[in-house]
Design a protein around this motif. Structure first.
Motif, PDB file in Angstrom:
ATOM      1  N   TYR A 108      30.855 -87.243 -47.375  1.00  0.00           N
ATOM      2  CA  TYR A 108      30.240 -87.088 -46.057  1.00  0.00           C
ATOM      3  C   TYR A 108      29.403 -88.291 -45.622  1.00  0.00           C
ATOM      4  N   GLY A 109      29.095 -89.205 -46.549  1.00  0.00           N
ATOM      5  CA  GLY A 109      28.442 -90.448 -46.180  1.00  0.00           C
ATOM      6  C   GLY A 109      26.981 -90.335 -45.792  1.00  0.00           C
ATOM      7  N   PHE A 110      26.284 -89.302 -46.235  1.00  0.00           N
ATOM      8  CA  PHE A 110      24.869 -89.178 -45.880  1.00  0.00           C
ATOM      9  C   PHE A 110      24.021 -90.121 -46.739  1.00  0.00           C
ATOM     10  N   ALA A 111      22.885 -90.530 -46.174  1.00  0.00           N
ATOM     11  CA  ALA A 111      21.887 -91.293 -46.938  1.00  0.00           C
ATOM     12  C   ALA A 111      20.986 -90.308 -47.675  1.00  0.00           C
ATOM     13  N   CYS A 112      20.302 -90.798 -48.712  1.00  0.00           N
ATOM     14  CA  CYS A 112      19.491 -89.884 -49.522  1.00  0.00           C
ATOM     15  C   CYS A 112      18.224 -90.565 -49.999  1.00  0.00           C
ATOM     16  N   LEU A 113      17.112 -89.858 -49.854  1.00  0.00           N
ATOM     17  CA  LEU A 113      15.858 -90.219 -50.514  1.00  0.00           C
ATOM     18  C   LEU A 113      15.743 -89.295 -51.717  1.00  0.00           C
ATOM     19  N   PHE A 114      15.994 -89.839 -52.900  1.00  0.00           N
ATOM     20  CA  PHE A 114      16.087 -89.062 -54.135  1.00  0.00           C
ATOM     21  C   PHE A 114      14.760 -89.157 -54.871  1.00  0.00           C
ATOM     22  N   LEU A 116      18.165 -94.118 -52.046  1.00  0.00           N
ATOM     23  CA  LEU A 116      16.938 -94.775 -52.479  1.00  0.00           C
ATOM     24  C   LEU A 116      16.161 -93.781 -53.329  1.00  0.00           C
ATOM     25  N   ALA A 117      15.907 -94.130 -54.584  1.00  0.00           N
ATOM     26  CA  ALA A 117      15.142 -93.252 -55.473  1.00  0.00           C
ATOM     27  C   ALA A 117      13.663 -93.576 -55.355  1.00  0.00           C
ATOM     28  N   LEU A 118      12.858 -92.529 -55.234  1.00  0.00           N
ATOM     29  CA  LEU A 118      11.407 -92.666 -55.184  1.00  0.00           C
ATOM     30  C   LEU A 118      10.865 -92.061 -56.468  1.00  0.00           C
ATOM     31  N   VAL A 119      10.330 -92.898 -57.350  1.00  0.00           N
ATOM     32  CA  VAL A 119       9.891 -92.442 -58.671  1.00  0.00           C
ATOM     33  C   VAL A 119       8.411 -92.706 -58.852  1.00  0.00           C
ATOM     34  N   GLY A 120       7.826 -91.994 -59.809  1.00  0.00           N
ATOM     35  CA  GLY A 120       6.406 -92.139 -60.117  1.00  0.00           C
ATOM     36  C   GLY A 120       5.901 -90.895 -60.803  1.00  0.00           C
ATOM     37  N   GLY A 121       4.686 -90.957 -61.309  1.00  0.00           N
ATOM     38  CA  GLY A 121       4.101 -89.824 -62.000  1.00  0.00           C
ATOM     39  C   GLY A 121       3.697 -88.713 -61.049  1.00  0.00           C
ATOM     40  N   SER A 122       3.351 -87.566 -61.614  1.00  0.00           N
ATOM     41  CA  SER A 122       2.858 -86.446 -60.804  1.00  0.00           C
ATOM     42  C   SER A 122       1.577 -86.872 -60.097  1.00  0.00           C
ATOM     43  N   GLY A 123       1.480 -86.539 -58.807  1.00  0.00           N
ATOM     44  CA  GLY A 123       0.297 -86.908 -58.034  1.00  0.00           C
ATOM     45  C   GLY A 123       0.361 -88.307 -57.458  1.00  0.00           C
ATOM     46  N   ARG A 127      25.124 -78.613 -42.238  1.00  0.00           N
ATOM     47  CA  ARG A 127      25.117 -79.183 -40.888  1.00  0.00           C
ATOM     48  C   ARG A 127      25.645 -80.614 -40.853  1.00  0.00           C
ATOM     49  N   ARG A 128      26.051 -81.157 -42.004  1.00  0.00           N
ATOM     50  CA  ARG A 128      26.520 -82.534 -42.116  1.00  0.00           C
ATOM     51  C   ARG A 128      25.441 -83.516 -41.641  1.00  0.00           C
ATOM     52  N   PRO A 129      24.268 -83.496 -42.272  1.00  0.00           N
ATOM     53  CA  PRO A 129      23.171 -84.359 -41.826  1.00  0.00           C
ATOM     54  C   PRO A 129      23.420 -85.826 -42.172  1.00  0.00           C
ATOM     55  N   LYS A 130      22.654 -86.699 -41.547  1.00  0.00           N
ATOM     56  CA  LYS A 130      22.743 -88.127 -41.841  1.00  0.00           C
ATOM     57  C   LYS A 130      21.813 -88.533 -42.979  1.00  0.00           C
ATOM     58  N   LEU A 131      20.757 -87.735 -43.224  1.00  0.00           N
ATOM     59  CA  LEU A 131      19.786 -88.058 -44.272  1.00  0.00           C
ATOM     60  C   LEU A 131      19.400 -86.789 -45.014  1.00  0.00           C
ATOM     61  N   VAL A 132      19.379 -86.873 -46.339  1.00  0.00           N
ATOM     62  CA  VAL A 132      18.963 -85.762 -47.184  1.00  0.00           C
ATOM     63  C   VAL A 132      17.792 -86.215 -48.044  1.00  0.00           C
ATOM     64  N   ILE A 133      16.731 -85.405 -48.071  1.00  0.00           N
ATOM     65  CA  ILE A 133      15.590 -85.641 -48.960  1.00  0.00           C
ATOM     66  C   ILE A 133      15.755 -84.689 -50.141  1.00  0.00           C
ATOM     67  N   ALA A 134      16.024 -85.221 -51.321  1.00  0.00           N
ATOM     68  CA  ALA A 134      16.223 -84.398 -52.519  1.00  0.00           C
ATOM     69  C   ALA A 134      14.983 -84.516 -53.399  1.00  0.00           C
ATOM     70  N   ASP A 135      14.186 -83.451 -53.433  1.00  0.00           N
ATOM     71  CA  ASP A 135      12.909 -83.467 -54.157  1.00  0.00           C
ATOM     72  C   ASP A 135      13.090 -82.833 -55.534  1.00  0.00           C
ATOM     73  N   GLU A 136      13.152 -83.658 -56.564  1.00  0.00           N
ATOM     74  CA  GLU A 136      13.303 -83.202 -57.956  1.00  0.00           C
ATOM     75  C   GLU A 136      14.425 -82.160 -58.074  1.00  0.00           C
ATOM     76  N   PRO A 137      15.644 -82.473 -57.666  1.00  0.00           N
ATOM     77  CA  PRO A 137      16.689 -81.442 -57.615  1.00  0.00           C
ATOM     78  C   PRO A 137      17.217 -81.009 -58.975  1.00  0.00           C
ATOM     79  N   ILE A 138      16.893 -81.739 -60.064  1.00  0.00           N
ATOM     80  CA  ILE A 138      17.455 -81.383 -61.378  1.00  0.00           C
ATOM     81  C   ILE A 138      16.382 -81.225 -62.441  1.00  0.00           C
ATOM     82  N   SER A 139      15.106 -81.170 -62.057  1.00  0.00           N
ATOM     83  CA  SER A 139      14.019 -81.255 -63.041  1.00  0.00           C
ATOM     84  C   SER A 139      14.005 -80.094 -64.027  1.00  0.00           C
ATOM     85  N   ALA A 140      14.392 -78.891 -63.604  1.00  0.00           N
ATOM     86  CA  ALA A 140      14.279 -77.724 -64.481  1.00  0.00           C
ATOM     87  C   ALA A 140      15.627 -77.260 -65.038  1.00  0.00           C
ATOM     88  N   LEU A 141      16.658 -78.133 -64.964  1.00  0.00           N
ATOM     89  CA  LEU A 141      17.997 -77.729 -65.383  1.00  0.00           C
ATOM     90  C   LEU A 141      18.346 -78.308 -66.748  1.00  0.00           C
TER      91      LEU A 141
END
Length: 547
Positions: free
Chosen positions: A471-477, A314-321, A438-452
């Motif tokens: 690994y089948g983990f869910a992600c909040l991107f 699930l991607a969470l998008v929006g402006g800064s702030g 640790r093979r988690p079930k959920l990963v929160i990825a906070d702007e993982p590619i913004s400066a690349l």
């Protein structure tokens, strides 16, 4: 008298590291005409920033110009001494740096920093300088210009700091503006705002722009001419239509092919079984404290609700702030909401002391250089999350680290290196490995590619997709890069001013947006798309700024 056709001419420029080191820039030639926008594009290390800094004599030690000319108004800047260059910097050639929080002095007020160049390069008195600064701040949309002059950089958002930096440079009406990655860390709306303001100010004053960027979509939208650099050399240069829309060099095509494209996502077997449920969550930051007490708290998230199924992104998008990072941090327990519920596998984590939830949810932070401990080796960073894994022997931990290194595409000898010895893309791989070890079930990825760079972004997105499939983990991107979101997300949630204003499948949000803010975000997103025959075009409906 006719106006000169060339303002800046760089001829066979070479920059060497030290006296006998490698060439950072090798035989580079290009020109900039008055009022023209010329973009230098390429990956990190291509030499584009070094070439731009050489123009105003700000090369960091031990870089030196070893050959070539830098001709500005008939004067070779490469041969000038310190004092003549000081008269040119700011007055004739201005520069907007990549990170305004670093280039603005945190200990000085905005007014003092804006007035410095006017004091050095003009004969204006204090009152006139003050009036000029106020007029410029009002011109860039600062409502309380007088208050802004008395404020400090940390009191403004990233977009506002970049606007203030731009205003400070344009006060002197330079003939040439060098903009070094001026929008790298900004969301797409703030990017558009800063670029449009830069173009508006430069057009009013007839200023030419040397625009340094790795964002090909911005370049295609605004530049008149492009110089593609690799390993310090120019591999291709010319107009937008000739270079980006019909690339000839293999490296240019490689950069364009790194643009994220919508792909086919695997079908979720448990789409109806939510792993995470966020229900009407409200989050407040404490109010400012004073002698008389504490002011009212500032609510940054308002009744936000969303859910994530097992294996879903699930991607969470929006402006800064907009509150998206704050909401993401609340999911892993780093911020406690003031209202609402967060259920992980059916258990409300705000009411139950559920230690397993903290172990099953991992976070990838935005800046890996800040989030990785600089005193720890990569092997120690990767093994640290396993200390809470019951029943794992030292040999099992070492084997898990080796497997993780293999998963993220790094060799085993990287375990003995420190974070500063890695590139930005390698550090981001380590950050992903630390979250997944640790093979988690959920990963929160906070702007993982913004400066690349674009090519590194593509590698990280491909790595992330492969590991999620493995690994089948869910992600909040969490991201402001809508092109990346369109590639990787099953569903998209749009946040504005702390509220989730729209949520739906990727196709529904991108193809038929319902909320005006979503449509505004999409209008500011990447304008490049691939067409049949191998070329690229500006997406229909997007009006280029400078074509």
């Amino acid at each position: 008298m006719t106006e000169p056709t060339t303002l800046l001419s760089v001829e066979h420029l070479s920059i060497r590291v030290g006296s006998d080191g490698p060439l950072a820039v090798d035989d580079l030639s290009f020109s900039v005409a008055p009022g023209e926008i010329v973009a230098l594009v390429g990956e990190s290390g291509s030499g584009k920033t070094m070439a731009a800094r050489a123009v105003i004599g700000l090369l960091p030690a031990p870089m030196t110009v070893c050959a070539g000319r830098i001709d500005l108004h008939g004067v070779d800047l490469a041969t000038l001494g310190i004092e003549p260059l000081r008269k040119i910097r700011g007055a004739t050639v201005g520069m907007v740096f990549q990170e305004p929080m670093v280039s603005l002095n945190p200990a000085l007020t905005i007014g003092r920093q804006m007035s410095e160049a006017l004091r050095l390069h003009t004969s204006l008195n204090t009152q006139q300088i003050h009036e000029r600064c106020v007029q410029m701040l009002e011109r860039i949309g600062i409502h309380d210009a007088e208050g802004c002059l008395l404020s400090y950089p940390h009191q403004f958002s990233g977009g506002m700091r970049q606007r203030i930096m731009l205003a400070s440079v344009m006060l002197l009406r330079p003939a040439l503006l060098i903009a070094d990655e001026p929008t790298t860390a900004l969301d797409c709306l703030a990017q558009l705002d800063v670029i449009e303001l830069m173009l508006e100010l430069t057009r009013e004053q007839g200023t030419a722009i040397l625009f340094i960027s790795h964002d090909l979509s911005l370049v295609a939208r605004y530049a008149d001419k492009v110089v593609v650099m690799r390993h310090g050399r120019s591999v291709e240069q010319g107009g937008i239509e000739d270079i980006l829309l019909a690339p000839k060099a293999q490296y240019t095509r490689q950069l364009l092919e790194a643009l994220p494209l919508r792909g086919t996502l695997p079908v979720l077997p448990d789409a109806d079984r939510p792993l995470l449920e966020v229900d009407n969550v409200c989050i407040e930051h404490p109010g400012a404290r004073s002698f008389w007490g504490t002011s009212q708290p500032n609510r940054v998230v308002h009744s936000a609700s969303l859910s994530i199924a097992r294996g879903e992104t699930l991607a969470l998008v929006g402006g800064s702030g907009s509150g998206k990072t704050t909401l993401g941090r609340s999911v892993v327990g780093l911020i406690k909401p003031c209202a609402g519920s967060i259920r992980f596998e059916g258990v409300d984590i705000l009411k139950a002391a559920n230690r397993s939830h903290r172990l099953e949810c991992q976070m990838i932070f935005q800046d890996p250089f800040s989030s990785l401990n600089p005193r720890m080796k990569i092997g120690d960073i990767l093994v640290e999350p396993l200390r809470h894994e019951p029943g794992m022997s030292a040999a099992s931990r070492a084997e898990r680290v080796r497997q993780t290194l293999h998963d993220i595409g790094l060799a085993e000898h990287f375990t003995t290196r420190f974070p500063h010895q890695l590139s930005g893309g390698q550090r981001q791989r380590v950050a992903i490995g630390r979250a997944l070890v640790r093979r988690p079930k959920l990963v929160i990825a906070d702007e993982p590619i913004s400066a690349l760079d674009m090519t590194i972004q593509k590698q990280i997105l491909e790595l992330f997709e492969r590991l999620q499939s493995q690994y089948g983990f869910a992600c909040l991107f969490i991201s402001h890069d809508l092109a990346a979101v369109e590639r990787i997300a099953h569903r998209v949630a749009v946040m504005s001013r702390g509220k989730v204003v729209e949520i739906g499948t990727r196709e529904a949000v991108f193809d038929s947006p319902q909320h005006p803010y979503t449509r505004q975000l999409l209008a500011a997103a990447s304008p490049l798309e691939k067409i049949e025959g191998g070329g690229y075009r500006i997406r229909p409906g997007v009006v280029p700024g400078a074509l």
